[in-house]
Enzyme design. Structure first.
Site, PDB file in Angstrom:
ATOM      1  N   CYS A  31     -73.179  75.313 -10.290  1.00 45.09           N
ATOM      2  CA  CYS A  31     -74.194  74.474  -9.646  1.00 45.09           C
ATOM      3  C   CYS A  31     -73.581  73.161  -9.148  1.00 45.09           C
ATOM      4  O   CYS A  31     -73.140  72.336  -9.946  1.00 45.09           O
ATOM      5  CB  CYS A  31     -75.309  74.226 -10.668  1.00 45.09           C
ATOM      6  SG  CYS A  31     -76.438  72.900 -10.261  1.00 45.09           S
ATOM      7  N   CYS A  34     -75.254  69.957 -10.379  1.00 42.13           N
ATOM      8  CA  CYS A  34     -74.950  69.802 -11.815  1.00 42.13           C
ATOM      9  C   CYS A  34     -73.604  69.110 -11.991  1.00 42.13           C
ATOM     10  O   CYS A  34     -73.444  68.249 -12.861  1.00 42.13           O
ATOM     11  CB  CYS A  34     -74.920  71.155 -12.526  1.00 42.13           C
ATOM     12  SG  CYS A  34     -76.480  72.049 -12.492  1.00 42.13           S
TER      13      CYS A  34
END
Length: 103
Positions: A31, A34
């Site tokens: 991600c 993230c």
């Protein structure tokens, strides 16, 4: 101090039974947003001894992600006394994360 890796086996001890507020970062290695939040979360872990900081890899801990209703990552959750008090979805800047902790 760095962020703890939280999983279903240490969740009760590290999060629910914590005597300090807990910041949980639900993330995954693939991600992009993230990866933007990880350095901020680690920085907070080092700067705030009054807060316990944990990371939950949603790929490895699908049960915990389901328990928290995580539909999008990153999801940041602040818990006090085992209860969710704040939650934010998406990459957040450091001032917003700190505001979640101090509210």
């Amino acid at each position: 101090m760095s962020a703890l890796n939280i999983n279903k086996s240490n969740f009760q001890d590290e999060v629910v039974n914590s005597d300090r507020p807990v910041l949980l970062d639900f993330w995954a290695p693939w991600c992009g947003p993230c990866r933007m939040v990880v350095p901020i979360v680690e920085e907070i872990a080092g700067e705030r001894p009054d807060v316990k900081v944990g990371k939950v890899n949603v790929d490895e801990e699908q049960e915990l992600a389901r328990q928290f209703g995580v539909m999008s990552i990153p999801t940041l959750v602040v818990m006090r006394e085992g209860k969710i008090v704040r939650q934010a979805v998406g990459a957040q800047p450091k001032p917003q994360i700190l505001a979640m902790l101090d509210a």
